[in-house]
Enzyme design. Structure first.
Site, short mmCIF file in Angstrom:
data_model
loop_
_atom_site.label_atom_id
_atom_site.label_comp_id
_atom_site.label_asym_id
_atom_site.label_seq_id
_atom_site.Cartn_x
_atom_site.Cartn_y
_atom_site.Cartn_z
CE1 TYR A 253 35.75 48.42 40.73
CE2 TYR A 253 35.26 47.72 38.48
CZ TYR A 253 35.10 47.57 39.85
OH TYR A 253 34.31 46.55 40.34
CB ALA A 254 39.64 47.39 34.79
#
Length: 463
Positions: A253-254
């Site tokens: 996600y990051a």
């Protein structure tokens, strides 16, 4: 003495045979190469067919059935268009104050999207929403938010950000001055189960929007979009500053959000798009996301189920910079109001354009255990707790925002402490779900919210 034998014919014959061998060898090599090329091509076609059958294209928005997402070019897209539809779009998107903004809000039925849309509409800006209502979490909550927006005169179109034809149509119908791009696949841990959904939404979706805004929109809008505090990843310097390194993400996600920041730089540089990225820090409040800890902790405490609290490998509890939704809305609107104009047209840049990134946090990390204690008091019930060591699932042990840049550039000043924010959330929760909150603080024993799923809290109205 006998004359030497005449070998001229023999020599010529040998040369001729040698020539034939070379020619045949060349022909054989060419034929072999041709056969190899055809075989390779055939193999590639077969592999593509097999891949298509077993792994539908990434940009087709296909995900596991348990968390199905709408197709990027769904059949309902064909219903878009026509005079009546265009009137509805213009009605929603047209501002009702002098100098008001024309804003396209993607992810409008999401948590932050709903609050921002209401705040923009309340002050007289035009707002058109877009959301694909995927099933990452309960779509009925998103539909309730959509109904809330509808009651305030905001149209939310049910479609996906990767539907470029629809985006082009929307920009043809409305001269959007701004885009607030909040549509994304959220959550850190879910990326370990469904990684492709993050690439399709957070990377491909961002490119889809930038492409249309850069090459088809006239005028080009200024774009404010949701990055994440997760980009700081394994950074250990605190508080997190926009100047700190962000090249060590701890989760997919990051990584997709960091990729988004790089993509934003590219479209700003090539096409002159004015782009502002906002790094949110653990946003919470009424109408929030059920996958967030404060939300499912509340549900578990009320139902008597155990909750899991994480600690680091050295025994320290996890800390988060909890940021109340009203404060985040203030930051989003401040970023929109101070966004410079884009400088391109028709896919051609005419001059330098604004490119910014800001932290939107609360400036005061709080142990998650303290958050639980506040919920216990508000709900009038003790939580059953399991304390475990944090697994390697992409979560980071703490977050802490330095918001001095946002404060300097558009007056961002978070004012809501965690106890106040959670009290507003719990009030909304018990009303929305119609649950009993035993001995809840300030509500009396056995209080039950009576409005159910049509609740329209004061907190939302003030956002």
């Amino acid at each position: 003495m006998a004359p030497p034998p005449d070998n001229s014919k023999t020599t010529k014959l040998e040369r001729y045979n040698s020539y034939l061998r070379r020619v045949n060898s060349t022909k054989l090599l060419a034929a072999s190469s041709n056969i190899l090329f055809r075989a390779t091509l055939l193999t590639a076609v077969v592999l593509i067919l097999l891949f298509t059958l077993h792994y539908p294209p990434l940009l087709a928005g296909h995900h596991p059935p348990a968390h199905s997402h709408r197709s990027l070019l769904s059949p309902s897209s064909s219903s878009y268009g026509g005079a009546a539809w265009e009137r509805e779009v213009r009605r929603s998107a047209t501002p009702h104050r002098p100098g008001g903004l024309f804003v396209l809000v993607t992810g409008a039925a999401g948590f932050v999207g709903t609050h921002c849309s209401l705040a923009l509409k309340k002050r007289g800006d035009g707002v058109l929403g877009l959301d694909n209502f995927n099933s990452y979490y309960d779509p009925s909550l998103k539909r309730s938010r959509q109904n809330l927006l509808s009651r305030h005169g905001i149209l939310v179109i049910d479609a996906d950000i990767n539907d470029s034809n629809l985006l082009i149509k929307l920009f043809d119908v409305v001269p959007f001055s701004h885009v607030l791009h909040l549509a994304a696949q959220a959550g850190v841990r879910y990326a370990m189960r469904n990684p492709q959904s993050y690439v399709a939404s957070n990377v491909a979706g961002l490119v889809s929007l930038f492409e249309v805004a850069a090459k088809h929109a006239d005028p080009q809008p200024a774009i404010v979009w949701a990055s994440s505090s997760s980009v700081y990843g394994l950074n250990t310097a605190v508080p997190f500053s926009e100047l700190h390194r962000t090249d060590r993400p701890a989760s997919l996600y990051a990584a997709t959000k960091k990729a988004g920041e790089a993509i934003a730089h590219t479209y700003n540089h090539i096409y002159g798009l004015s782009i502002t990225g906002l790094r949110f820090f653990t946003v919470y409040g009424p109408w929030g996301r059920p996958d967030m800890a404060y939300f499912f902790f509340t549900k578990s405490i009320l139902s008597g189920k155990a909750i899991t609290l994480f600690k680091t490998h050295d025994g320290v509890g996890v800390r988060r910079d909890f940021t109340y939704i009203d404060d985040v809305v203030q930051g989003c609107l401040g970023a929109l109001d101070t966004a410079g104009k884009s400088t391109g047209s028709g896919g051609k840049k005419r001059g330098p354009a604004q490119l910014r990134v800001y932290n939107l946090g609360n400036k005061s990390p709080v142990p998650v255990s303290k958050m639980v204690a506040i919920l216990e008091e508000l709900l009038g019930k003790k939580a059953k707790k399991n304390v475990v060591t944090m697994p390697m699932n992409g979560d980071v042990p703490y977050t802490h925002a330095n918001v001095s840049s946002a404060e300097k550039d558009f007056g961002y000043r978070p004012t809501t402490d965690l106890a106040t924010g959670l009290r507003r959330f719990v009030k909304w929760y018990v009303e929305y779900y119609g649950v009993v909150a035993p001995h809840a603080k300030g509500k009396g024993k056995g209080s039950v919210g009576g409005k159910g799923r049509d609740v329209d809290t004061a907190s939302v109205a003030s956002a």
